[in-house]
Structures are given as C-alpha cells and as structure tokens.
Design a protein around this motif. Structure first.
Motif, short mmCIF file in Angstrom:
data_model
loop_
_atom_site.label_atom_id
_atom_site.label_comp_id
_atom_site.label_asym_id
_atom_site.label_seq_id
_atom_site.Cartn_x
_atom_site.Cartn_y
_atom_site.Cartn_z
N LEU A 43 36.05 15.73 -41.10
CA LEU A 43 37.50 15.65 -41.17
C LEU A 43 37.98 14.20 -41.10
CD1 LEU A 43 38.35 18.67 -38.86
CD2 LEU A 43 38.78 18.49 -41.30
N ARG A 83 49.31 9.82 -41.87
CA ARG A 83 49.91 10.58 -42.96
C ARG A 83 48.87 11.33 -43.77
NH1 ARG A 83 54.99 8.88 -45.05
NH2 ARG A 83 56.19 7.78 -43.45
N GLN A 92 46.11 12.48 -42.63
CA GLN A 92 45.66 13.62 -41.81
C GLN A 92 46.70 14.72 -41.81
OE1 GLN A 92 44.57 11.86 -38.05
NE2 GLN A 92 42.60 11.14 -38.86
N ILE A 93 47.96 14.36 -41.95
CA ILE A 93 48.98 15.40 -42.05
C ILE A 93 48.85 16.14 -43.37
CG2 ILE A 93 51.47 15.80 -42.20
CD1 ILE A 93 51.88 13.63 -40.14
N ALA A 109 46.12 18.40 -42.86
CA ALA A 109 46.57 19.53 -42.05
C ALA A 109 47.32 20.54 -42.91
CB ALA A 109 47.47 19.04 -40.92
N THR A 110 48.12 20.05 -43.84
CA THR A 110 48.81 20.95 -44.75
C THR A 110 47.82 21.77 -45.56
OG1 THR A 110 50.62 19.35 -44.92
CG2 THR A 110 50.52 21.08 -46.58
N LEU A 129 44.72 22.51 -44.86
CA LEU A 129 44.04 23.46 -43.99
C LEU A 129 44.98 24.61 -43.63
CD1 LEU A 129 42.27 20.84 -41.74
CD2 LEU A 129 41.15 22.43 -43.29
N GLY A 130 46.22 24.28 -43.30
CA GLY A 130 47.17 25.31 -42.93
C GLY A 130 47.40 26.29 -44.06
N ILE A 131 47.52 25.77 -45.27
CA ILE A 131 47.70 26.66 -46.42
C ILE A 131 46.48 27.56 -46.58
CG2 ILE A 131 47.94 26.73 -48.93
CD1 ILE A 131 49.66 24.25 -48.76
N ALA A 136 52.90 25.78 -42.83
CA ALA A 136 51.45 25.55 -42.89
C ALA A 136 51.10 24.18 -42.33
CB ALA A 136 50.97 25.67 -44.33
N THR A 137 51.92 23.19 -42.61
CA THR A 137 51.68 21.86 -42.06
C THR A 137 51.73 21.90 -40.53
OG1 THR A 137 52.72 20.90 -44.01
CG2 THR A 137 52.43 19.47 -42.09
N GLY A 179 48.68 23.66 -39.29
CA GLY A 179 47.50 22.82 -39.48
C GLY A 179 47.43 21.70 -38.47
N LEU A 201 44.42 21.20 -35.83
CA LEU A 201 43.64 19.96 -35.80
C LEU A 201 43.74 19.29 -34.43
CD1 LEU A 201 44.09 18.19 -39.25
CD2 LEU A 201 42.12 19.37 -38.31
#
Lengths: 223, 223
Positions: A147, A170, A172-173, A176-177, A179-181, B176-177, B180, B184
DNA sequence: ACCTCAAGTCAATGCTTGTTTACATATTGC
DNA sequence: GCAATATGTAAACAAGCATTGACTTGAGGT
C-alpha cells in the motif's frame, strides 16, 4: 438463530452456491501438481478477498477447487501459508499495475480496473486482499509495504517532482477511494455504485483524480 | 506456524494487550444489568469493527468487558444478536450524523469524523462496522439500507434538487472514500494517512468534496 | 507389462468455538 | 434480617476447525 443444542456456527459467509468464476476448465489432466496448485491459489484468493481470512475455511477452498483438503497443507503448509501466497501474487499484480500507470489517464485506468472490465478481471480481488488480515504481524507488514509503495508511485505518477507530504496524502486518499469502491461493490449491493460500468465510473473518477493528483504544481481553487 | 500436532488456530487477530479504549470505569456497581449490557455492546463494537465478525470470538469480548462469556447469550441471545445490536446502534449514529450534515462544510464535517477528533470519537468504528458482515442475509440488509440512505442524504445535502443518478453515484464515491480512509487508518499503518489529523485531512477532502458534490448545477471543468 | 513415485484421498486428532445447564452470590422489597 | 430474585460464574457440551500420517491410485519411464 437458535439451534436446538450447541450450534457452533450457523453463518455461511458466502453462498456455497456462488462459486468463484471460471469454473469450467475444459481439459484438465487428472493429476498435475502445478495446475492444482494454481487452481487452489485462484479459488483461495477469491474466497479470502470476498469473505476475509477468518470466515474462509480451507474446506470451502478445497471444495471450490474440487480437490481434497489435505492438498492445501501439502502445497502451502498451512492456511496462513496459502493466504500469504495469495497476498504475494496479488501484491505483484497491484505493483505491476501501479508501475504501468500512465501519467495521463490515471482516472481511466482506475475506472477500468475497478469495474473489472480489463482482461484479467481479478484486480478488484487483488485490491480487496490488501485489506484482509490474517492476524499475522509479518504478513500484515507485506500488506503495508504494498500500500505504501503503490501510493508513492501514484503520487509520483501525477506530480513527478518533490516527495511532498501532502501529495502523498492525497495519493493515499485516492487509493482509499479505490479500495472503498471495491469493498462497497463486492460486499454491499449499494446502487448505483455496485453495478456501475467502467464508463459510468469514468466521469466522476476523472474529476476526482484531476483535483486530488494535480498534474501541475498549483493547487486547484478552493471555494 | 507449525504447531506440533493438530493446532487448530494460531492467529490472534488483534493483540490481546491492546484492549478497547475507555477501560477505566471509575465506579461501577458490581451488579447492574443495563450497565454491563452497555459495556458488552461497546467492547463488542470495537472488536467487530476492528477485526470483523468471524475473527472476533465471544470470549475476547467478554474478557474485554471483564465479565463471563455466558452473559453475551443472556443479554443478546447469540453472537449474531450481539452483532446486530452493535450494527443497530452504529447505524443510528451514522444516520443522525448524516442528518446533521450541513450543506456547506461537508468536507470539514467528514474530516473531523474520520480523524475521531469529535466528541464521540467512536464514529470511525461505526463506519467500519458498516463494512463488516456476519454472513446473515437479514443483517446485511440493514447495512445496505444504511449505506443507501446515507449516500442519498449526502447527495441531497450537496445539490438538493433532482434525484440525479450521477449525483447519487458521486455521493457514493465520497462515501467510499470515507470508508476507505477509515479502513486504511484502522487496519493498516500507512503513513501519512494513518496518523493524519483532522486539520491535515481537511484541505484534500475539501477539494474532493467540492468537485464530487458540486453545490452548483454545472459540472466542474474536465481537462 | 510392470514398477515406482508423485498426486490425491481418507480418517482420525486435538483444539477452539458458540452455546447451555447447573450453581453461586449480590441486591432489593418486605 | 430474610427470603426472593436478578445478576454473574464455572464447567461442560456438541460441532466445526486446521492439520496430519497412513493409505490408495494414477501417470510415466523402462
């Protein structure tokens, strides 16, 4: 809910009748170590990504592959060894994908990966695996390393100059998006996100990437 | 790794020496049903959010609370009942939070929630719980309902006019963001995201929210 | 054709899990 | 104070788990 007596676990985390894709292997030699090893790896990866480590039983995986449970221990020494093997292959895929990430069109690449519209289709699984933990410290270290380096590559792909801390944050955000999706699509049927195609994801993700990973030095205007 | 013989499970998913916060309850009457019920609920929620349903054992939860395991079944009838209770309280928190979301300053609100800088501090746990599944279909339906309605509220909070599908999709991407980032931060120590403060998260999230949930009708420019 | 060894199966084994039953003890109304 | 009852504990239960060693079976070389 209340089994008559001493019911240990009444929760099948994934429907047994929903096996991993690609079940039809046209011609498969009855005895081929390398082939069944790969098969176990693929099925395990799918289960681990979808249900997590603890909720996945080695019997489920073996049944998915159509082989005996003992083969898991023969080829991977333990359930945790199998998980580590899954994570290793998934990590290299994600790393390679991050390397090939073009400086322009990042959003398009991400959209296609997330929607599974690519050739491999199993990259969402690879992303999901990066969020699953077996509880082992060493293996968790692998996850963190992947990651971390992927986010750094992402930050550099956008603004390839200084190792700015905020640029990394930014990136990593954005990660994160992604991964979240992946999680929302895989584990909850939230609409319209769950069944959005790569084309439908493209427009929002383009806006997101453009503003989070600015190709130029100056920040976008903040109202 | 390889226990001498028939070792079933050698993976403590979370360090036992890392108990949930707020362990110091100053004066606690020795026998108070409502109080221990709440205590069990709090500890269970923390474990479930952090380790997931399957990796959490009822004995872990009981030990965290300092009570006997049987009380879980007494107060919640089953492990799954306890999980459902956790999810219900967390859902109402998230719903209330989405209701109070101001039309302006969404990014600030999200940043504070994610960083746990708020009064409650356990809202990140509530978000994480929405991603954890026990495998039960009915309870998973609760999760889906909450996520769906929260994303709808989020979409309306930004552009309160038509129920545009793309606006909903964008709101779900923002959701999702948030999810995520929670994952994380909680389960991988990726820096700098893992230890970013609310102030550090604010700037990137402001850009993200401004572009994903446009307060005006026209889309932002897409290069 | 047969012999050999890898590839796969089978049947325990001990441990952990969720749950329950039987018992102990504090609290409360009288 | 004293029973009655709510609250908490301890031990055991049955089922499921990962793992293993002894076994069968098939493929490939000679």
């Amino acid at each position: 809910m209340v089994a008559s007596r001493g019911a240990a676990n009444a929760c099948p985390p994934t429907d047994k009748a929903c096996p991993p894709p690609g079940d039809s292997s046209p011609q498969r030699r009855r005895r081929n170590a390398a082939e069944t090893r790969q098969l176990l790896l693929a099925k395990a990866r799918w289960r681990f990504a979808r249900d997590g480590y603890a909720a996945t039983t080695v019997r489920d995986i073996a049944d998915d592959a159509g082989v005996n449970v003992a083969l898991i221990n023969r080829y991977f020494t333990s359930k945790e060894g199998l998980f580590e093997a899954c994570l290793t292959t998934a990590s290299s895929e994600v790393r390679r994908d991050a390397d090939e990430m073009p400086s322009a069109g990042i959003a398009q690449a991400i959209a296609h990966r997330l929607a599974g519209a690519n050739k491999s289709e199993d990259l969402p699984d690879a992303l999901l695996l990066l969020l699953r933990s077996s509880g082992d410290e060493r293996i968790d270290g692998l996850r963190r390393n992947v990651l971390q380096s992927v986010s750094e590559k992402l930050a550099r792909a956008a603004a390839d100059s200084q190792g700015n801390t905020e640029a990394l944050l930014r990136a990593q955000i954005v990660l994160a998006t992604s991964l979240g999706i992946s999680v929302l699509r895989a584990s909850t049927g939230v609409q319209p996100l769950a069944s959005a195609t790569a084309e439908e994801l493209l427009a929002p993700l383009t806006d997101l990437v453009n503003v989070m990973l600015p190709p130029d030095q100056e920040k976008p205007g903040r109202s």
